[in-house]
Design a protein around this motif. Structure first.
Motif, PDB file in Angstrom:
ATOM      1  N   UNK A 182       0.824  -1.203   0.000  1.00  0.00           N
ATOM      2  CA  UNK A 182       0.000   0.000   0.000  1.00  0.00           C
ATOM      3  C   UNK A 182       0.861   1.256   0.000  1.00  0.00           C
ATOM      4  N   UNK A 183       1.935   1.233   0.784  1.00  0.00           N
ATOM      5  CA  UNK A 183       2.860   2.371   0.813  1.00  0.00           C
ATOM      6  C   UNK A 183       3.584   2.524  -0.521  1.00  0.00           C
ATOM      7  N   UNK A 184       3.972   1.406  -1.110  1.00  0.00           N
ATOM      8  CA  UNK A 184       4.644   1.441  -2.409  1.00  0.00           C
ATOM      9  C   UNK A 184       3.711   1.988  -3.486  1.00  0.00           C
ATOM     10  N   UNK A 185       2.454   1.561  -3.461  1.00  0.00           N
ATOM     11  CA  UNK A 185       1.472   2.081  -4.411  1.00  0.00           C
ATOM     12  C   UNK A 185       1.230   3.565  -4.220  1.00  0.00           C
ATOM     13  N   UNK A 189      -5.570   7.599  -2.411  1.00  0.00           N
ATOM     14  CA  UNK A 189      -6.412   7.446  -1.225  1.00  0.00           C
ATOM     15  C   UNK A 189      -6.611   5.982  -0.871  1.00  0.00           C
ATOM     16  N   UNK A 190      -6.855   5.154  -1.862  1.00  0.00           N
ATOM     17  CA  UNK A 190      -7.051   3.720  -1.612  1.00  0.00           C
ATOM     18  C   UNK A 190      -5.776   3.094  -1.055  1.00  0.00           C
ATOM     19  N   UNK A 191      -4.632   3.425  -1.640  1.00  0.00           N
ATOM     20  CA  UNK A 191      -3.367   2.838  -1.187  1.00  0.00           C
ATOM     21  C   UNK A 191      -3.013   3.277   0.234  1.00  0.00           C
ATOM     22  N   UNK A 192      -3.172   4.564   0.526  1.00  0.00           N
ATOM     23  CA  UNK A 192      -2.864   5.053   1.872  1.00  0.00           C
ATOM     24  C   UNK A 192      -3.855   4.478   2.875  1.00  0.00           C
ATOM     25  N   UNK A 223      -5.409   1.601   2.685  1.00  0.00           N
ATOM     26  CA  UNK A 223      -5.084   0.191   2.913  1.00  0.00           C
ATOM     27  C   UNK A 223      -3.864   0.046   3.821  1.00  0.00           C
ATOM     28  N   UNK A 224      -2.846   0.869   3.582  1.00  0.00           N
ATOM     29  CA  UNK A 224      -1.629   0.773   4.385  1.00  0.00           C
ATOM     30  C   UNK A 224      -1.889   1.145   5.845  1.00  0.00           C
ATOM     31  N   UNK A 225      -2.562   2.255   6.064  1.00  0.00           N
ATOM     32  CA  UNK A 225      -2.835   2.675   7.438  1.00  0.00           C
ATOM     33  C   UNK A 225      -3.954   1.858   8.067  1.00  0.00           C
ATOM     34  N   UNK A 226      -4.929   1.466   7.275  1.00  0.00           N
ATOM     35  CA  UNK A 226      -6.066   0.721   7.811  1.00  0.00           C
ATOM     36  C   UNK A 226      -5.667  -0.612   8.406  1.00  0.00           C
ATOM     37  N   UNK A 227      -4.709  -1.284   7.790  1.00  0.00           N
ATOM     38  CA  UNK A 227      -4.265  -2.580   8.305  1.00  0.00           C
ATOM     39  C   UNK A 227      -3.645  -2.442   9.691  1.00  0.00           C
ATOM     40  N   UNK A 228      -2.779  -1.456   9.855  1.00  0.00           N
ATOM     41  CA  UNK A 228      -2.134  -1.254  11.150  1.00  0.00           C
ATOM     42  C   UNK A 228      -3.147  -0.755  12.177  1.00  0.00           C
ATOM     43  N   UNK A 229      -4.009   0.155  11.766  1.00  0.00           N
ATOM     44  CA  UNK A 229      -5.002   0.683  12.699  1.00  0.00           C
ATOM     45  C   UNK A 229      -5.995  -0.392  13.132  1.00  0.00           C
ATOM     46  N   UNK A 230      -6.281  -1.344  12.268  1.00  0.00           N
ATOM     47  CA  UNK A 230      -7.170  -2.438  12.636  1.00  0.00           C
ATOM     48  C   UNK A 230      -6.563  -3.250  13.776  1.00  0.00           C
ATOM     49  N   UNK A 231      -5.288  -3.574  13.640  1.00  0.00           N
ATOM     50  CA  UNK A 231      -4.628  -4.365  14.680  1.00  0.00           C
ATOM     51  C   UNK A 231      -4.501  -3.558  15.969  1.00  0.00           C
ATOM     52  N   UNK A 232      -4.147  -2.288  15.861  1.00  0.00           N
ATOM     53  CA  UNK A 232      -4.006  -1.461  17.057  1.00  0.00           C
ATOM     54  C   UNK A 232      -5.351  -1.293  17.759  1.00  0.00           C
ATOM     55  N   UNK A 233      -6.429  -1.126  16.998  1.00  0.00           N
ATOM     56  CA  UNK A 233      -7.753  -0.963  17.608  1.00  0.00           C
ATOM     57  C   UNK A 233      -8.234  -2.253  18.265  1.00  0.00           C
ATOM     58  N   UNK A 234      -7.695  -3.404  17.858  1.00  0.00           N
ATOM     59  CA  UNK A 234      -8.111  -4.664  18.480  1.00  0.00           C
ATOM     60  C   UNK A 234      -7.453  -4.885  19.835  1.00  0.00           C
ATOM     61  N   UNK A 235      -6.409  -4.126  20.127  1.00  0.00           N
ATOM     62  CA  UNK A 235      -5.774  -4.215  21.447  1.00  0.00           C
ATOM     63  C   UNK A 235      -6.675  -3.529  22.473  1.00  0.00           C
TER      64      UNK A 235
END
Length: 171
Positions: free
Chosen positions: A55-58, A82-85, A87-99
């Motif tokens: 996502x960051x590369x895109x 917008x889609x690439x950013x 996806x990149x941030x959403x993946x990390x934020x999903x894991x962080x929000x699950x904590x």
């Protein structure tokens, strides 16, 4: 005028708070299911890490702005960015929000620890770091080779007398 701006800011704040609450609720209810998929939390962490890297590369590719870009092409490029950013941030934020939250006792609903979230976060960050470094190294090696070929080409042209002379390059 001032009342309209204030009302708009209050409405945006309300939408932000509701969106963040809905996001947290969505993550806390879906994370136990997602972390139990085949591969478990480790597989989910690896998938999220790859999503962060690519996502960051895109996004980096979409940031390159060609000359003479038309309005529809610019809109498409911004949509892709917008889609690439996201996806990149959403993946990390999903894991962080699950904590679980810092000041969230485990006896309250929605605050309990979801097994596998810590290992998913560590795996995601580790995968993103390793794959990101590998992609960076491959790109830098390609650039170095391209520059070496160009230097060799110019050296051969100068040897034949067809390249730029020193006087032409300095002046």
């Amino acid at each position: 005028m001032f009342a309209g701006v204030a009302l708009a800011l209050i409405a945006l704040g309300f939408v932000f708070v509701v969106t963040m609450g809905a996001w947290k609720w969505f993550v806390r209810t879906s994370a136990p299911t997602v972390l139990n998929w085949p591969g478990g939390s480790w597989g989910f962490g690896v998938a999220c890490g790859l999503l962060v890297v690519f996502g960051s590369l895109g996004a980096w590719r979409f940031l390159e702005r060609p000359r003479g870009e038309s309005l529809p092409a610019r809109a498409g490029r911004m949509a892709g960015l917008t889609v690439c950013v996201g996806a990149a941030f959403g993946a990390v934020l999903y894991i962080i929000a699950s904590l679980p939250g810092r000041n969230c006792p485990s006896y309250r609903d929605g605050c309990e620890y979801i097994p596998g979230t810590g290992s998913a976060l560590v795996t995601c960050l580790g995968t993103a770091a390793l794959v990101g470094y590998a992609v960076y190294r491959v790109g830098s090696v390609r650039a170095e080779r391209r520059q070496a070929r160009e230097r060799e080409r110019l050296r051969k042209l100068r040897k034949k007398g067809k390249g730029k002379s020193r006087a032409a390059r300095q002046g």
